[in-house]
Design an enzyme around this catalytic site. Structure first.
Site, short mmCIF file in Angstrom:
data_model
loop_
_atom_site.label_atom_id
_atom_site.label_comp_id
_atom_site.label_asym_id
_atom_site.label_seq_id
_atom_site.Cartn_x
_atom_site.Cartn_y
_atom_site.Cartn_z
N HIS A 46 0.82 -1.20 0.00
CA HIS A 46 0.00 0.00 0.00
C HIS A 46 0.86 1.26 0.00
O HIS A 46 1.02 1.94 1.02
CB HIS A 46 -0.95 0.00 1.21
CG HIS A 46 -2.09 -0.95 1.06
ND1 HIS A 46 -2.79 -1.45 2.13
CD2 HIS A 46 -2.66 -1.47 -0.04
CE1 HIS A 46 -3.75 -2.26 1.69
NE2 HIS A 46 -3.68 -2.28 0.38
N GLU A 131 -5.98 -7.52 3.93
CA GLU A 131 -5.49 -8.58 4.79
C GLU A 131 -6.64 -9.25 5.54
O GLU A 131 -6.71 -10.48 5.63
CB GLU A 131 -4.48 -8.04 5.80
CG GLU A 131 -3.95 -9.13 6.73
CD GLU A 131 -3.06 -8.61 7.84
OE1 GLU A 131 -3.02 -9.25 8.90
OE2 GLU A 131 -2.39 -7.56 7.65
N CYS A 198 2.27 -7.42 13.95
CA CYS A 198 3.54 -7.41 13.24
C CYS A 198 4.60 -6.70 14.07
O CYS A 198 4.37 -5.59 14.59
CB CYS A 198 3.33 -6.70 11.90
SG CYS A 198 4.85 -6.23 11.06
#
Length: 346
Positions: A46, A131, A198
């Site tokens: 992105h 996602e 993450c």
């Protein structure tokens, strides 16, 4: 008013994460290996500059595999794809590479295992994010998406065991609020031993937190459709920063910034954009980098792409934009920013 920035505090880590590095280099391999066009399902990452650079090389980004003419190579984006999309791409493509981030693959695996064991899965994420769409498609009959504490409170009292999983790029604060609410509703719920969030997202948020109090303005480089980038913007405001700008490039900044400016970037933003912003700000007292932690994680190219590279006995000279050579692959030593620079010269 003219620009009068005293100094810039540069957060570290910032910019490309290991998953983005892998995805960009993987798509560059496809572009250099196959005659065009190469197709990519959704944006590879992105970021507008990254997507535009690949588009100039003939990469076609699509939102439906049916848009790809049979017999062309296809790359699947780093955000992860639904199982039916992976299957369709495998059938449609002459060669298919799934550039999904390994951290997203971990969540897909957790969903599959928990669903098979009969769990109801409470999935924390933004329902329209690529996602989240791909993850929920792994076991749609078992997943209950939530974004807020109110969403958790609206869930039923499940008879089955409950598992809690998450989109990898969430803000820590958003995640923690929902986590605590879910623990209240389902005290015995299962959570993974290692957080789904993450590490790169976590590190960038922690680095921003470390510098925010010393800044008059915070600038975040990254695109609006990048979840981890918008999480940084939200965090800056929650930390009390009154002047916060999220920009794709330096020219989007106002001309009257002053005082101390904090600078960071989302995990999909190239280093060249950060350098461009630094040049634009042109701080009188220079730049101070504040490092929260060092990142040395590395994700190798997807397995079938590694096999292709080894089979061909060639390595693309990314940084120079040169032809393939017979030297051994040194993917880890080549930064994705250098790959992008090389592509710009093609």
């Amino acid at each position: 008013m003219d620009m009068n920035v005293d100094k810039v505090i540069l957060a570290a880590p910032r910019g490309f994460c290991a998953g983005v590095e892998m995805a960009i280099k993987a798509l560059a391999w496809l572009v250099r290996t196959f005659d065009g066009p190469v197709y990519c399902y959704h944006e590879i990452v992105h970021n507008k500059l990254v997507v535009q650079r690949f588009e100039k090389l003939g990469v076609v980004f699509v939102d439906d595999i049916s848009e790809v003419p049979p017999g062309h190579p296809i790359m699947l984006s780093a955000h992860g794809s639904a199982p039916e999309v992976v299957d369709a791409a495998s059938r449609q493509a002459s060669y298919m590479v799934d550039a999904v981030c390994p951290l997203v693959t971990k969540v897909h695996h957790e969903v599959k295992v928990r669903a098979h064991k009969g769990y109801r899965i409470v999935y924390v994420g933004h329902e329209d994010h690529e996602e989240a769409v791909g993850t929920m498609a792994v076991a749609p009959e078992s997943i209950h998406p939530v974004e807020s504490v109110a969403d958790v409170e609206a869930l039923p009292d499940f008879e089955e065991p409950v598992a809690l999983l998450a989109q990898t790029t969430l803000s820590h604060r958003d995640w923690d609020e929902v986590l605590q609410a879910a623990k209240g509703r389902y005290p015995h719920m299962w959570t993974p031993g290692r957080s789904d969030l993450c590490f790169a997202t976590t590190n960038r948020q922690a680095a921003l937190t470390a510098i925010a109090a010393d800044c008059d303005t915070v600038v975040i480089v990254g695109s609006a459709n990048s979840s981890n980038t918008t999480a940084l913007e939200k965090l800056a405001r929650e930390l009390g920063c009154e002047s916060v700008y999220r920009v794709n490039k330096a020219s989007e900044l106002p001309h009257n910034l002053c005082g101390t400016v904090g600078l960071t970037a989302g995990a999909s933003a190239p280093e060249e954009l950060i350098s461009e912003v630094l040049d634009y700000l042109n701080p009188i007292q220079g730049v101070t980098e504040v490092s929260f932690t060092a990142e040395d994680e590395y994700f190798p190219p997807p397995r079938n792409l590694r096999d292709l590279i080894v089979a061909s006995g060639a390595m693309a000279s990314f940084s120079l934009g040169g032809p393939p050579t017979t030297k051994p692959m040194v993917d880890r030593q080549v930064a994705a920013s250098a790959v992008l620079d090389g592509l710009a010269g093609c």
